[in-house]
Design an enzyme around this catalytic site. Sequence first.
Site, PDB file in Angstrom:
ATOM      1  N   GLU A  24      13.803 -21.591 -16.187  1.00 53.89           N
ATOM      2  CA  GLU A  24      13.466 -20.217 -15.799  1.00 53.89           C
ATOM      3  C   GLU A  24      14.623 -19.263 -16.129  1.00 53.89           C
ATOM      4  O   GLU A  24      14.410 -18.148 -16.608  1.00 53.89           O
ATOM      5  CB  GLU A  24      13.119 -20.175 -14.297  1.00 53.89           C
ATOM      6  CG  GLU A  24      12.870 -18.808 -13.695  1.00 53.89           C
ATOM      7  CD  GLU A  24      11.730 -18.025 -14.347  1.00 53.89           C
ATOM      8  OE1 GLU A  24      10.998 -18.570 -15.168  1.00 53.89           O
ATOM      9  OE2 GLU A  24      11.611 -16.825 -14.031  1.00 53.89           O
TER      10      GLU A  24
ATOM     11  N   GLU B 157      13.672 -13.500 -22.739  1.00 54.16           N
ATOM     12  CA  GLU B 157      12.606 -12.497 -22.836  1.00 54.16           C
ATOM     13  C   GLU B 157      13.106 -11.067 -22.676  1.00 54.16           C
ATOM     14  O   GLU B 157      12.515 -10.150 -23.227  1.00 54.16           O
ATOM     15  CB  GLU B 157      11.446 -12.803 -21.888  1.00 54.16           C
ATOM     16  CG  GLU B 157      11.761 -12.719 -20.425  1.00 54.16           C
ATOM     17  CD  GLU B 157      10.588 -13.160 -19.561  1.00 54.16           C
ATOM     18  OE1 GLU B 157       9.433 -13.088 -19.987  1.00 54.16           O
ATOM     19  OE2 GLU B 157      10.856 -13.577 -18.424  1.00 54.16           O
TER      20      GLU B 157
ATOM     21  N   TRP C 219      -3.424  -1.947  -1.603  1.00 50.44           N
ATOM     22  CA  TRP C 219      -3.149  -3.161  -2.395  1.00 50.44           C
ATOM     23  C   TRP C 219      -3.548  -4.297  -1.464  1.00 50.44           C
ATOM     24  O   TRP C 219      -2.851  -4.595  -0.492  1.00 50.44           O
ATOM     25  CB  TRP C 219      -1.672  -3.207  -2.767  1.00 50.44           C
ATOM     26  CG  TRP C 219      -1.223  -4.506  -3.352  1.00 50.44           C
ATOM     27  CD1 TRP C 219      -0.681  -5.559  -2.681  1.00 50.44           C
ATOM     28  CD2 TRP C 219      -1.259  -4.899  -4.730  1.00 50.44           C
ATOM     29  NE1 TRP C 219      -0.388  -6.577  -3.548  1.00 50.44           N
ATOM     30  CE2 TRP C 219      -0.717  -6.210  -4.801  1.00 50.44           C
ATOM     31  CE3 TRP C 219      -1.690  -4.283  -5.906  1.00 50.44           C
ATOM     32  CZ2 TRP C 219      -0.612  -6.894  -6.012  1.00 50.44           C
ATOM     33  CZ3 TRP C 219      -1.566  -4.984  -7.105  1.00 50.44           C
ATOM     34  CH2 TRP C 219      -1.032  -6.266  -7.147  1.00 50.44           C
TER      35      TRP C 219
ATOM     36  N   ARG D 293       2.767   2.110  -7.260  1.00 51.52           N
ATOM     37  CA  ARG D 293       2.938   0.965  -6.366  1.00 51.52           C
ATOM     38  C   ARG D 293       1.805  -0.042  -6.543  1.00 51.52           C
ATOM     39  O   ARG D 293       1.860  -1.141  -5.987  1.00 51.52           O
ATOM     40  CB  ARG D 293       2.961   1.435  -4.901  1.00 51.52           C
ATOM     41  CG  ARG D 293       4.145   2.324  -4.566  1.00 51.52           C
ATOM     42  CD  ARG D 293       3.955   3.035  -3.247  1.00 51.52           C
ATOM     43  NE  ARG D 293       4.024   2.142  -2.111  1.00 51.52           N
ATOM     44  CZ  ARG D 293       5.121   1.925  -1.387  1.00 51.52           C
ATOM     45  NH1 ARG D 293       6.244   2.540  -1.704  1.00 51.52           N
ATOM     46  NH2 ARG D 293       5.109   1.114  -0.368  1.00 51.52           N
TER      47      ARG D 293
ATOM     48  N   LYS E  83       2.290  -7.773 -19.601  1.00 57.60           N
ATOM     49  CA  LYS E  83       2.401  -8.230 -18.218  1.00 57.60           C
ATOM     50  C   LYS E  83       1.335  -9.260 -17.881  1.00 57.60           C
ATOM     51  O   LYS E  83       1.578 -10.197 -17.138  1.00 57.60           O
ATOM     52  CB  LYS E  83       2.300  -7.016 -17.271  1.00 57.60           C
ATOM     53  CG  LYS E  83       2.496  -7.358 -15.808  1.00 57.60           C
ATOM     54  CD  LYS E  83       3.917  -7.826 -15.519  1.00 57.60           C
ATOM     55  CE  LYS E  83       4.071  -8.433 -14.145  1.00 57.60           C
ATOM     56  NZ  LYS E  83       5.236  -9.309 -14.056  1.00 57.60           N
TER      57      LYS E  83
ATOM     58  N   ASN F 219       0.259   0.449   6.066  1.00 59.18           N
ATOM     59  CA  ASN F 219       0.874  -0.379   5.041  1.00 59.18           C
ATOM     60  C   ASN F 219       1.564  -1.518   5.777  1.00 59.18           C
ATOM     61  O   ASN F 219       2.262  -1.272   6.758  1.00 59.18           O
ATOM     62  CB  ASN F 219       1.905   0.458   4.258  1.00 59.18           C
ATOM     63  CG  ASN F 219       2.708  -0.381   3.284  1.00 59.18           C
ATOM     64  OD1 ASN F 219       2.271  -1.441   2.866  1.00 59.18           O
ATOM     65  ND2 ASN F 219       3.889   0.115   2.930  1.00 59.18           N
ATOM     66  N   GLY F 220       1.360  -2.757   5.342  1.00 61.25           N
ATOM     67  CA  GLY F 220       2.003  -3.882   6.012  1.00 61.25           C
ATOM     68  C   GLY F 220       0.996  -4.961   6.349  1.00 61.25           C
ATOM     69  O   GLY F 220      -0.131  -4.948   5.859  1.00 61.25           O
TER      70      GLY F 220
ATOM     71  N   HIS G  21      21.213 -36.313 -25.440  1.00 62.02           N
ATOM     72  CA  HIS G  21      20.178 -36.805 -26.358  1.00 62.02           C
ATOM     73  C   HIS G  21      19.825 -35.774 -27.422  1.00 62.02           C
ATOM     74  O   HIS G  21      18.744 -35.804 -27.983  1.00 62.02           O
ATOM     75  CB  HIS G  21      18.937 -37.212 -25.560  1.00 62.02           C
ATOM     76  CG  HIS G  21      19.225 -38.283 -24.573  1.00 62.02           C
ATOM     77  ND1 HIS G  21      19.350 -39.598 -24.914  1.00 62.02           N
ATOM     78  CD2 HIS G  21      19.490 -38.212 -23.241  1.00 62.02           C
ATOM     79  CE1 HIS G  21      19.652 -40.310 -23.832  1.00 62.02           C
ATOM     80  NE2 HIS G  21      19.747 -39.483 -22.803  1.00 62.02           N
TER      81      HIS G  21
ATOM     82  N   LYS H 240      14.235 -16.119 -18.616  1.00 62.16           N
ATOM     83  CA  LYS H 240      14.543 -14.725 -18.224  1.00 62.16           C
ATOM     84  C   LYS H 240      15.482 -14.104 -19.236  1.00 62.16           C
ATOM     85  O   LYS H 240      15.295 -12.967 -19.668  1.00 62.16           O
ATOM     86  CB  LYS H 240      15.217 -14.664 -16.847  1.00 62.16           C
ATOM     87  CG  LYS H 240      14.445 -14.606 -15.589  1.00 62.16           C
ATOM     88  CD  LYS H 240      13.380 -13.609 -15.397  1.00 62.16           C
ATOM     89  CE  LYS H 240      12.099 -13.898 -16.110  1.00 62.16           C
ATOM     90  NZ  LYS H 240      11.048 -14.570 -15.377  1.00 62.16           N
TER      91      LYS H 240
ATOM     92  N   CYS I  39       0.844  -1.191   0.000  1.00 65.53           N
ATOM     93  CA  CYS I  39       0.000   0.000   0.000  1.00 65.53           C
ATOM     94  C   CYS I  39       0.884   1.247   0.000  1.00 65.53           C
ATOM     95  O   CYS I  39       2.084   1.174   0.188  1.00 65.53           O
ATOM     96  CB  CYS I  39      -0.874   0.007   1.231  1.00 65.53           C
ATOM     97  SG  CYS I  39      -1.803  -1.523   1.422  1.00 65.53           S
TER      98      CYS I  39
END
Length: 609
Positions: A482, A489, A74, A27, A604, A98-99, A505, A486, A2
């Site tokens: 992964e 992309e 958030w 944020r 996104k 916030n938290g 193989h 990364k 937040c």
Amino acid sequence: MCGIIGYSGVQNATSILIEGLKRLEYRGYDSAGIAILHGEELAVRRSVGKLENLENLVRKEPLGGTVGIGHTRWATHGRPSEQNAHPHRSGDLVLVHNGIIENYLLLKHRLETEGYRFDSETDTEVMAHLLASYMKGGQSVYDAVRSAVGDLQGSYAVAVLCMSEPKVIVTARSGCPLVIGKNGEGTYLASDVTPLLVHTREVVFLEDGEIGVLTPSSISVTGMDGRTINRVPVQIDWDADAAEKEGYPHYMLKEIHEQPQVIMDTLGGRYDFDTGEADLPDLAISPEDLIRARRIWIVACGTSWHAGLVGKYLFEEMIGNPVQVDIASEFRYREPMIQEDDLFIAISQSGETADTLAAAREAKRRGAGVLAIVNVVGSSLAREADGVIYTRCGPEISVASTKAFTGQIIAMYLLALHMGRVRKILNIEEGRWWLDQYMMLPGRVEHVLKQEPNILASAKQYCTKKNFLYLGRGINYPIALEGALKLKEISYIHAEGYAAGEMKHGPIALVDEEMPVVVLAPRDRLYDKTINNLMEVRARNAPIVALASEGDHDIHRVAEVVFPIPDVHPLLTPILFTVALQLFAYHIAVLRGLDVDRPRNLAKSVTVE
Ligand code: F6R
């Protein structure tokens, strides 16, 4: 994640707060609100959705006054709604937060027995009533904050405004950022410097365990013990764009560095050392159903699918449950042999990925219990699933997913522990032991982040290469996938992730001195096999970048570059390796002059097939 804001001064507080909230928009948020104190009135305006909804509301029902606090929310506890939006009120006081208050249920019960009524589903409202209960006993706002924080477990940055002490804002922090500043027209507080820059460039960053008191002409800082702290203000030279990224050049780098905090937040309040158990209140899948589940299905896309593959190794090894992992777009169009008793887990950062949503609906249609591991509270997947484990990562702004992946894996560590305990596969001691291992992760990730200069140096060495091969085994095979994803992309370099044992193989045909091979080689039971694979690579003169256990000197004999990774249990290595590979990909992309946060052709959130 937040955003909070506050102003006490001589100007109209509403416009200062709204402008401040706009600067905190980046944020991420799902609702917003402000509270303004004007004469005998403490008025609150809150609204869901875009900030312009709040602006329209304030335009329709204007607020006078020169003192106020504001918030962009958030959601973590409770869906996005007006009732759950901040500021929260208890009698004459309002509060923004916030938290995450980890022990809020315990405090809520205590306050309910004292007669307080709760209007929201948030953890924050607990704090408002807690302060009110201390003030009822005759304490000032400042003393009430000091008393209340002693009862709280978790993280917070709060700002409190009360009619009994007009013009004063009391603010405190533990684990969440808070900045205060002053100019000739008043004093200001915010979650970060971004909203403050238009008012002042000299700010004070509050530290954990400190309380700030703002009046129209002064700011003071004390410790929780009441002793005064003289903090020299810091001069901020960032422009607004740099401030949003907290000084990092890109969101991706900022988000990579947020991962120790993400681990703490995602674990926060979800374990009990006394019982060695994980506590997942939103799971909504009964212990009986978890015991009955013969098979676990994990379905996701992209990076979230890689997290799912890590989950396969984890659940199979930790609790001995067979796991089937599927790419969502494949699952939805085949005839999956899913059965009523199966547990279906859909993993998604956004909770809006079309294929993952469709797969979850299909699983539900076939009678399986659907559990979502999601970052965005109130997202479609979170709403449609039977149960949810939220990864408390805050908004992920960079298109390439980093911290969400870490949050997803932590969520699965908690779930594996929970299932292990309810199925009595793990006893109390083993449960506690796992919790101890989980708790070590933030520190270990910090350690990996400190290696950034070495990783940058290697990125310089290899950034002009055209092809990369990433190899891993066991639970780190998905991390090879992964790492390669990364790199491709954000740097547009062709990169392949492979199970190290598969190299012979086929892909070995590609290996030559122009193709760096990045290998994940922890000192585990598969180490010798991985070294054998590396010898084959070496024989073809390919440069080897090895991520290896700290103290492994043998690896230097085969690898050109070694990133030592701190020691953790083999099942916990994926997070550490991933962080190093994220940094490697990031620096290569930056060195190639690319727009790291907005890679070409990518979105996104993939809300269409
Ligand atoms: C890669 C990336 C994507 C997402 C994928 C799923 O960096 O971001 O591969 O992981 O599109 O998105 P979510 O997790 O939102 O379902």
